[in-house]
Design a protein around this motif. Structure first.
Motif, PDB file in Angstrom:
ATOM      1  N   PRO A  26       0.731  -1.179  -0.115  1.00 47.36           N
ATOM      2  CA  PRO A  26      -0.037  -0.054   0.130  1.00 47.36           C
ATOM      3  C   PRO A  26       0.852   1.331  -0.076  1.00 47.36           C
ATOM      4  O   PRO A  26       0.388   2.156  -0.311  1.00 47.36           O
ATOM      5  CB  PRO A  26      -0.473  -0.152   1.378  1.00 47.36           C
ATOM      6  CG  PRO A  26       0.190  -0.838   2.179  1.00 47.36           C
ATOM      7  CD  PRO A  26       0.841  -1.797   1.291  1.00 47.36           C
ATOM      8  N   ASN A  27       2.329   1.177   0.281  1.00 46.59           N
ATOM      9  CA  ASN A  27       3.039   2.441   0.480  1.00 46.59           C
ATOM     10  C   ASN A  27       4.205   2.571  -0.416  1.00 46.59           C
ATOM     11  O   ASN A  27       5.036   3.709  -0.205  1.00 46.59           O
ATOM     12  CB  ASN A  27       3.433   2.315   2.000  1.00 46.59           C
ATOM     13  CG  ASN A  27       2.453   2.467   2.851  1.00 46.59           C
ATOM     14  OD1 ASN A  27       1.424   3.206   2.881  1.00 46.59           O
ATOM     15  ND2 ASN A  27       2.288   1.681   3.811  1.00 46.59           N
ATOM     16  N   GLY A  28       4.303   1.804  -1.516  1.00 47.21           N
ATOM     17  CA  GLY A  28       5.384   1.868  -2.463  1.00 47.21           C
ATOM     18  C   GLY A  28       5.179   3.069  -3.186  1.00 47.21           C
ATOM     19  O   GLY A  28       3.962   3.214  -3.731  1.00 47.21           O
ATOM     20  N   LYS A  29       6.312   3.670  -3.413  1.00 47.84           N
ATOM     21  CA  LYS A  29       6.305   5.084  -4.500  1.00 47.84           C
ATOM     22  C   LYS A  29       6.642   4.950  -5.739  1.00 47.84           C
ATOM     23  O   LYS A  29       7.756   3.922  -5.891  1.00 47.84           O
ATOM     24  CB  LYS A  29       6.832   6.231  -3.663  1.00 47.84           C
ATOM     25  CG  LYS A  29       6.017   6.755  -2.217  1.00 47.84           C
ATOM     26  CD  LYS A  29       6.444   7.854  -1.869  1.00 47.84           C
ATOM     27  CE  LYS A  29       5.469   8.446  -0.801  1.00 47.84           C
ATOM     28  NZ  LYS A  29       5.162   7.514   0.326  1.00 47.84           N
ATOM     29  N   LEU A  30       6.566   5.662  -6.600  1.00 50.27           N
ATOM     30  CA  LEU A  30       7.077   5.480  -7.974  1.00 50.27           C
ATOM     31  C   LEU A  30       7.454   7.040  -8.537  1.00 50.27           C
ATOM     32  O   LEU A  30       6.477   7.896  -8.210  1.00 50.27           O
ATOM     33  CB  LEU A  30       6.118   4.932  -8.913  1.00 50.27           C
ATOM     34  CG  LEU A  30       6.714   4.882 -10.317  1.00 50.27           C
ATOM     35  CD1 LEU A  30       6.276   3.209 -10.695  1.00 50.27           C
ATOM     36  CD2 LEU A  30       5.961   5.784 -11.363  1.00 50.27           C
ATOM     37  N   LEU A  31       8.667   7.187  -8.777  1.00 46.69           N
ATOM     38  CA  LEU A  31       8.905   8.337  -9.512  1.00 46.69           C
ATOM     39  C   LEU A  31       9.009   8.136 -10.931  1.00 46.69           C
ATOM     40  O   LEU A  31       9.780   7.373 -11.586  1.00 46.69           O
ATOM     41  CB  LEU A  31      10.390   8.800  -8.881  1.00 46.69           C
ATOM     42  CG  LEU A  31      11.144  10.005  -9.373  1.00 46.69           C
ATOM     43  CD1 LEU A  31      10.113  11.206  -9.032  1.00 46.69           C
ATOM     44  CD2 LEU A  31      12.273  10.200  -8.929  1.00 46.69           C
ATOM     45  N   GLY A  32       8.245   9.069 -11.769  1.00 41.38           N
ATOM     46  CA  GLY A  32       8.125   8.849 -13.127  1.00 41.38           C
ATOM     47  C   GLY A  32       8.465   9.834 -13.993  1.00 41.38           C
ATOM     48  O   GLY A  32       8.402  11.369 -13.423  1.00 41.38           O
ATOM     49  N   PHE A  33       9.260   9.789 -15.121  1.00 39.23           N
ATOM     50  CA  PHE A  33       9.839  10.912 -16.159  1.00 39.23           C
ATOM     51  C   PHE A  33       9.349  10.693 -17.439  1.00 39.23           C
ATOM     52  O   PHE A  33       8.986   9.364 -17.823  1.00 39.23           O
ATOM     53  CB  PHE A  33      11.315  10.636 -16.137  1.00 39.23           C
ATOM     54  CG  PHE A  33      12.212  10.834 -14.966  1.00 39.23           C
ATOM     55  CD1 PHE A  33      12.784  12.216 -15.233  1.00 39.23           C
ATOM     56  CD2 PHE A  33      12.431  10.078 -14.159  1.00 39.23           C
ATOM     57  CE1 PHE A  33      13.561  12.505 -13.831  1.00 39.23           C
ATOM     58  CE2 PHE A  33      13.249  10.518 -12.916  1.00 39.23           C
ATOM     59  CZ  PHE A  33      13.765  11.722 -13.063  1.00 39.23           C
ATOM     60  N   ASP A  34       8.591  11.567 -17.934  1.00 32.48           N
ATOM     61  CA  ASP A  34       8.710  11.510 -19.435  1.00 32.48           C
ATOM     62  C   ASP A  34       8.717  12.994 -20.033  1.00 32.48           C
ATOM     63  O   ASP A  34       8.384  13.944 -19.553  1.00 32.48           O
ATOM     64  CB  ASP A  34       7.065  10.909 -19.680  1.00 32.48           C
ATOM     65  CG  ASP A  34       7.221  10.456 -21.113  1.00 32.48           C
ATOM     66  OD1 ASP A  34       7.174   9.011 -21.372  1.00 32.48           O
ATOM     67  OD2 ASP A  34       7.563  11.235 -22.190  1.00 32.48           O
ATOM     68  N   LEU A  35       9.397  12.859 -21.110  1.00 31.84           N
ATOM     69  CA  LEU A  35       9.780  14.268 -21.699  1.00 31.84           C
ATOM     70  C   LEU A  35       8.659  14.941 -22.330  1.00 31.84           C
ATOM     71  O   LEU A  35       8.543  16.044 -22.749  1.00 31.84           O
ATOM     72  CB  LEU A  35      11.000  13.882 -22.723  1.00 31.84           C
ATOM     73  CG  LEU A  35      12.033  14.940 -23.583  1.00 31.84           C
ATOM     74  CD1 LEU A  35      12.660  15.896 -22.380  1.00 31.84           C
ATOM     75  CD2 LEU A  35      13.077  14.325 -24.256  1.00 31.84           C
ATOM     76  N   ASP A  36       7.828  14.092 -22.639  1.00 27.63           N
ATOM     77  CA  ASP A  36       6.722  14.449 -23.571  1.00 27.63           C
ATOM     78  C   ASP A  36       5.310  15.058 -22.918  1.00 27.63           C
ATOM     79  O   ASP A  36       4.797  14.187 -22.086  1.00 27.63           O
ATOM     80  CB  ASP A  36       6.232  13.304 -24.369  1.00 27.63           C
ATOM     81  CG  ASP A  36       5.176  13.728 -25.434  1.00 27.63           C
ATOM     82  OD1 ASP A  36       4.171  14.617 -25.194  1.00 27.63           O
ATOM     83  OD2 ASP A  36       4.882  12.974 -26.643  1.00 27.63           O
ATOM     84  N   PRO A  37       5.050  16.093 -23.026  1.00 24.31           N
ATOM     85  CA  PRO A  37       3.895  16.568 -22.078  1.00 24.31           C
ATOM     86  C   PRO A  37       2.633  16.086 -22.171  1.00 24.31           C
ATOM     87  O   PRO A  37       1.822  15.522 -21.533  1.00 24.31           O
ATOM     88  CB  PRO A  37       3.643  18.087 -22.580  1.00 24.31           C
ATOM     89  CG  PRO A  37       5.055  18.530 -23.514  1.00 24.31           C
ATOM     90  CD  PRO A  37       5.650  17.137 -23.929  1.00 24.31           C
ATOM     91  N   HIS A  38       2.274  15.436 -23.507  1.00 23.82           N
ATOM     92  CA  HIS A  38       1.258  14.620 -23.659  1.00 23.82           C
ATOM     93  C   HIS A  38       1.250  13.455 -22.968  1.00 23.82           C
ATOM     94  O   HIS A  38       0.157  12.909 -22.374  1.00 23.82           O
ATOM     95  CB  HIS A  38       0.954  14.511 -25.398  1.00 23.82           C
ATOM     96  CG  HIS A  38      -0.401  13.612 -25.393  1.00 23.82           C
ATOM     97  ND1 HIS A  38      -1.628  14.165 -25.239  1.00 23.82           N
ATOM     98  CD2 HIS A  38      -0.663  12.470 -25.836  1.00 23.82           C
ATOM     99  CE1 HIS A  38      -2.564  13.307 -25.714  1.00 23.82           C
ATOM    100  NE2 HIS A  38      -1.913  12.219 -26.056  1.00 23.82           N
ATOM    101  N   ALA A  39       2.385  12.761 -22.971  1.00 21.29           N
ATOM    102  CA  ALA A  39       2.467  11.367 -22.261  1.00 21.29           C
ATOM    103  C   ALA A  39       2.347  11.756 -20.759  1.00 21.29           C
ATOM    104  O   ALA A  39       1.761  11.004 -20.081  1.00 21.29           O
ATOM    105  CB  ALA A  39       3.911  10.882 -22.503  1.00 21.29           C
ATOM    106  N   CYS A  40       2.998  12.647 -20.258  1.00 23.36           N
ATOM    107  CA  CYS A  40       2.798  13.049 -18.941  1.00 23.36           C
ATOM    108  C   CYS A  40       1.468  13.181 -18.359  1.00 23.36           C
ATOM    109  O   CYS A  40       0.890  12.853 -17.258  1.00 23.36           O
ATOM    110  CB  CYS A  40       3.525  14.488 -18.395  1.00 23.36           C
ATOM    111  SG  CYS A  40       5.419  14.267 -18.753  1.00 23.36           S
TER     112      CYS A  40
END
Ligand SMILES: C[S@@+](CC[C@H](N)C(=O)[O-])C[C@H]1O[C@@H](n2cnc3c(N)ncnc32)[C@H](O)[C@@H]1O
Length: 323
Positions: free
Chosen positions: A47-61
Motif C-alpha cells: 500500500p505504500n510503495g512510491k513511484l517516481l516517473g519521468f517523461d519528456l513528452d507533455p502529452h505522455a505526462c
C-alpha cells in the motif's frame, strides 16, 4: 476531458517478473508513456510503495497523470528528461530504490498522431520532437538547413544506411528546389517521404517488395538526432546503477540494435572486476564489479504478444542487479 493514448506496453509480464516489485518498495520509471508499466508496478507495491516517473513528452505526462490517478498519493510525475535522473531523485528525496525501468524510444502515440511528424505514412509537419515546448530543433530543420556532411553522418550513424553519402547529396539537391518553391512553408512527412523515394529511384507501386519501408531508417536517424536519443541512454545508465539500492534491479527495453549495443556495452563494462596483478599490494585500477546480469540471453516478446501488438516485435529486454 479524457486524454487518449494509444500505446500498448511491451513485455509487461517479463518486466514485472524481473523487477520483482513487492509491497512498499520504491521504483523509478524513466519513460512513463501512458503509465502502462508504472500501473503494474504500483499495483504490486501497495500500500505504500512510491513511484517516481519521468517523461519528456507533455502529452505522455498528462496521459500518465490521468491513467495513474488512482495511485496519485504514491506517484511523482516529472515532465522532463531522464538524463536528470540522479539530480531529481536527490531533489525529491526519493530513497531506497528497488528498481528502475527504461522503455526506450518513442510510443505508438507518437507514430499515430500525424501532427507529431514521426510517421512517413502521414501528412504532419516533419517535427519529431518528444517535447515541442522545451526542444527547438526539428527534423525539418535538419533536412532543410544542415550541411550535407552532417546529414551524411546522422544517416550513417543513426540509420546505418550504407548509401548515406549519396542520399545526403540527393537530399541537398532536392531541398534547394523545395525551399525555392515552398518559400518557408512546413515540410510535410508525406512530401519528405516522396522525395526520399524519388532520390532512391523507388516507385510507390514497388514498395510491397521491401521488407521494411525504404524511408524507415531515414526517419529513425532524424528522430535519434532531434532527441539526442543515444547520448541520453549513455548518460542515464551509470546514474541508474548509482542510485539503486544493493540488490535493486535495472530493466532496459531497447527497440533497435543501436540502443541495444549501448546497453550491452555498458553492462559489460559494469561487470568487470579489478584488473590489478595479484601481486599488487593495493588496487590501483579502482575497477569494481557493480552489477550482475540477470538475463544471460536477451528477453524477446512471445509470438502471442507480437500477434497482439506487432509493434513489440523488435523489443529486447535486458536486466541487471546492483551488487
Ligand atoms: C516506449 S514509450 C514508454 C511506454 C510506457 N512504458 C508505457 O507502458 O506506456 C517511451 C517513452 O519515453 C519517452 N522518452 C523518450 N526519451 C525520453 C527522455 N530522454 N526522458 C524522458 N522520457 C523520454 C517518450 O516520450 C515515450 O513516452
Amino acid at each position: 476531458m479524457s486524454i487518449s493514448y494509444s500505446h500498448l506496453s511491451v513485455l509487461s509480464e517479463e518486466v514485472i517478473k524481473y523487477l520483482k516489485p513487492r509491497n512498499d518498495q520504491n521504483y523509478v520509471d524513466c519513460t512513463l508513456g501512458g503509465g502502462g508499466h508504472a500501473s503494474k508496478i504500483l499495483e504490486s507495491t501497495k500500500p505504500n510503495g512510491k513511484l517516481l516517473g519521468f517523461d519528456l513528452d507533455p502529452h505522455a505526462c498528462q496521459a500518465a497523470k490521468q491513467n495513474l490517478g488512482k495511485y496519485k498519493d504514491r506517484v511523482i510525475i516529472l515532465c522532463q528528461s531522464y538524463v536528470h535522473l540522479k539530480k531529481e531523485v536527490e531533489k525529491n528525496n526519493f530513497k531506497n530504490i528497488s528498481g528502475i525501468l527504461l522503455d526506450l524510444g518513442l510510443s505508438s502515440d507518437h507514430i499515430d498522431k500525424a501532427d507529431r511528424g514521426f510517421s512517413f505514412k502521414d501528412h504532419g509537419s516533419l517535427d519529431m520532437r518528444f517535447n515541442p515546448e522545451k526542444q527547438t530543433l526539428t527534423a525539418s530543420d535538419i533536412v532543410l538547413s544542415w550541411p550535407e556532411d552532417k546529414i551524411t553522418n546522422i544517416l550513417r550513424e543513426y540509420g546505418e544506411i550504407k548509401q548515406a553519402k549519396s542520399l545526403a547529396k540527393g537530399l541537398v539537391t532536392w531541398r534547394k528546389e523545395f525551399v525555392k518553391q515552398k518559400q518557408k512553408k512546413a515540410l510535410l512527412t508525406s512530401v519528405f517521404n516522396s522525395a526520399i523515394l524519388r532520390i532512391l529511384g523507388i516507385k510507390e507501386s514497388s514498395l510491397k517488395k521491401y521488407r521494411i519501408h525504404p524511408a524507415t531508417r531515414i526517419f529513425q536517424s532524424l528522430r535519434i538526432a532531434v532527441n539526442s536519443e543515444l547520448d541520453n541512454i549513455k548518460k542515464v545508465l551509470p546514474q541508474a546503477i548509482d542510485i539503486l539500492e544493493p540488490g535493486g534491479r535495472l530493466a532496459v527495453i531497447s527497440f533497435h540494435s543501436l540502443e541495444d549495443r549501448i546497453v550491452k556495452h555498458y553492462f559489460k563494462q559494469a561487470i568487470k572486476a579489478c584488473t590489478c596483478p595479484p601481486s599488487a599490494p593495493v588496487c590501483s585500477c579502482q575497477i569494481k564489479v557493480k552489477i550482475k546480469i540477470k538475463t544471460k540471453k536477451a528477453i524477446k516478446p512471445s509470438q502471442a504478444e507480437v500477434a497482439r501488438n506487432p509493434r513489440s516485435r523488435s523489443a529486447i529486454l535486458r536486466v541487471v542487479e546492483k551488487l
